[in-house]
Every structure is written in structure tokens, then in C-alpha cells.
Design a protein around this motif. Sequence first.
Motif, PDB file in Angstrom:
ATOM      1  N   GLU A 288      -3.543  -4.155   7.130  1.00  0.00           N
ATOM      2  CA  GLU A 288      -2.557  -3.238   7.209  1.00  0.00           C
ATOM      3  C   GLU A 288      -1.567  -4.332   5.939  1.00  0.00           C
ATOM      4  OE1 GLU A 288      -3.118   0.559   8.539  1.00  0.00           O
ATOM      5  OE2 GLU A 288      -1.475  -0.257   7.701  1.00  0.00           O
ATOM      6  N   TYR A 289      -1.495  -4.585   4.854  1.00  0.00           N
ATOM      7  CA  TYR A 289      -0.861  -5.379   3.380  1.00  0.00           C
ATOM      8  C   TYR A 289       0.988  -5.091   4.931  1.00  0.00           C
ATOM      9  CZ  TYR A 289      -3.982  -4.653   0.208  1.00  0.00           C
ATOM     10  OH  TYR A 289      -4.846  -5.051  -0.788  1.00  0.00           O
ATOM     11  N   PRO A 290       1.176  -6.076   4.816  1.00  0.00           N
ATOM     12  CA  PRO A 290       2.534  -6.434   4.772  1.00  0.00           C
ATOM     13  C   PRO A 290       3.879  -6.159   4.427  1.00  0.00           C
ATOM     14  CG  PRO A 290       1.272  -8.147   4.532  1.00  0.00           C
ATOM     15  CD  PRO A 290       0.337  -7.104   4.559  1.00  0.00           C
ATOM     16  N   LEU A 291       5.327  -5.489   4.667  1.00  0.00           N
ATOM     17  CA  LEU A 291       6.381  -5.589   3.489  1.00  0.00           C
ATOM     18  C   LEU A 291       5.841  -4.003   2.458  1.00  0.00           C
ATOM     19  CD1 LEU A 291       6.744  -8.760   1.909  1.00  0.00           C
ATOM     20  CD2 LEU A 291       7.561  -7.928   3.931  1.00  0.00           C
ATOM     21  N   THR A 292       4.864  -3.319   3.028  1.00  0.00           N
ATOM     22  CA  THR A 292       4.535  -1.590   3.142  1.00  0.00           C
ATOM     23  C   THR A 292       5.165  -0.913   3.639  1.00  0.00           C
ATOM     24  OG1 THR A 292       2.165  -2.443   2.532  1.00  0.00           O
ATOM     25  CG2 THR A 292       2.416  -0.176   2.778  1.00  0.00           C
ATOM     26  N   ILE A 293       6.009   0.194   2.709  1.00  0.00           N
ATOM     27  CA  ILE A 293       5.623   1.107   3.428  1.00  0.00           C
ATOM     28  C   ILE A 293       5.206   2.598   3.140  1.00  0.00           C
ATOM     29  CG2 ILE A 293       7.894   3.499   2.688  1.00  0.00           C
ATOM     30  CD1 ILE A 293       9.639   1.459   0.967  1.00  0.00           C
ATOM     31  N   ARG A 294       4.921   3.294   3.989  1.00  0.00           N
ATOM     32  CA  ARG A 294       3.863   3.997   4.256  1.00  0.00           C
ATOM     33  C   ARG A 294       4.559   5.659   3.720  1.00  0.00           C
ATOM     34  NH1 ARG A 294       1.087   3.450   9.506  1.00  0.00           N
ATOM     35  NH2 ARG A 294      -0.120   0.951   9.300  1.00  0.00           N
ATOM     36  N   PHE A 295       4.102   5.473   1.959  1.00  0.00           N
ATOM     37  CA  PHE A 295       4.047   7.682   1.609  1.00  0.00           C
ATOM     38  C   PHE A 295       3.358   8.055   1.863  1.00  0.00           C
ATOM     39  CE2 PHE A 295       6.237   4.148  -0.995  1.00  0.00           C
ATOM     40  CZ  PHE A 295       7.751   4.441  -1.254  1.00  0.00           C
ATOM     41  N   ILE A 296       2.309   7.680   2.278  1.00  0.00           N
ATOM     42  CA  ILE A 296       0.668   8.694   2.532  1.00  0.00           C
ATOM     43  C   ILE A 296       0.608   7.964   3.876  1.00  0.00           C
ATOM     44  CG2 ILE A 296      -1.223   9.566   2.288  1.00  0.00           C
ATOM     45  CD1 ILE A 296      -0.753   8.123  -1.299  1.00  0.00           C
ATOM     46  N   ARG A 297       0.212   9.181   4.561  1.00  0.00           N
ATOM     47  CA  ARG A 297      -0.252   8.912   5.997  1.00  0.00           C
ATOM     48  C   ARG A 297      -1.336   9.421   6.265  1.00  0.00           C
ATOM     49  NH1 ARG A 297       4.287   7.134   9.391  1.00  0.00           N
ATOM     50  NH2 ARG A 297       6.092   6.907   7.892  1.00  0.00           N
TER      51      ARG A 297
END
Length: 127
Positions: free
Chosen positions: A118-127
Motif C-alpha cells: 500500500e502506498y503511503p500518503l495515498t487518498i483512496r479514490f477507487i475502492r
Amino acid sequence: MTDDLRAAPPRPLSDHDARLWATLTHLSALVGIVLGAGFIGWLGPLLVFVVLKDRSPFVAQHARATLNFQITMLIVAVIAALGWIVLVGFLLTAAVYVVVIVFSIVGAVAANRGRPYEYPLTIRFIR
């Protein structure tokens, strides 16, 4: 009647007073720089120029030179401030590229080893 309304010509400054005011013109720019965070160094020389230019060519020359210099430096200071904004933007963009490269390599290594990542600093737009 119009002769009575005419203003008397300004009284010339003595040599001592002219030297004093010419000196104060330069010092007023320094005070303006300190008190105005670098942006009102032109105000003192402008006031001296407007008030005393007709009383002494020496003071007028110093006030004009100081005023021109302070205006020039104000323009340079504004350009430098914009350069800092651009430089910060440049640094931020460079930091983004470094983060993308580093985390992409870490993700590729994790994927090559068969591990989830999981990439850090990531906003999950697609779940």
C-alpha cells in the motif's frame, strides 16, 4: 491683488542643512527598510524630495538618487519574493518526483517478491 497671493520663493538651505538633509535622506531609507520589512524604504526619500527639492539642488539630487535606488530595490525584492515562491514550488515538485520514484521502486520490489503493498500518503479514490 494677484501679487499678494503669490507665494514667496522657498528659502535655500544652508550648506550645513543641505548636507544634513541629504544624509537623512539615505538614513530614512534604511529606517523605512527596517520598519517596513523592506517595502517602504522609498517613503522617506520621497518625502524629502517633495518637501525640499526646491530648496537645495544637492538635497534634490541625493533624494532623487536614493528614491530611484529604493524603487529599483523594491522591484528586485518583489521579483526575488516571487522567485522564492517558484523555488518552493520547484522544490515541492522535485520532492513529489522523488517520493513517486522511491515508493514506486519499493512497490515494484514488493510485487516482485509476491507481497502486497500500500502506498503511503495515498487518498483512496477507487475502492
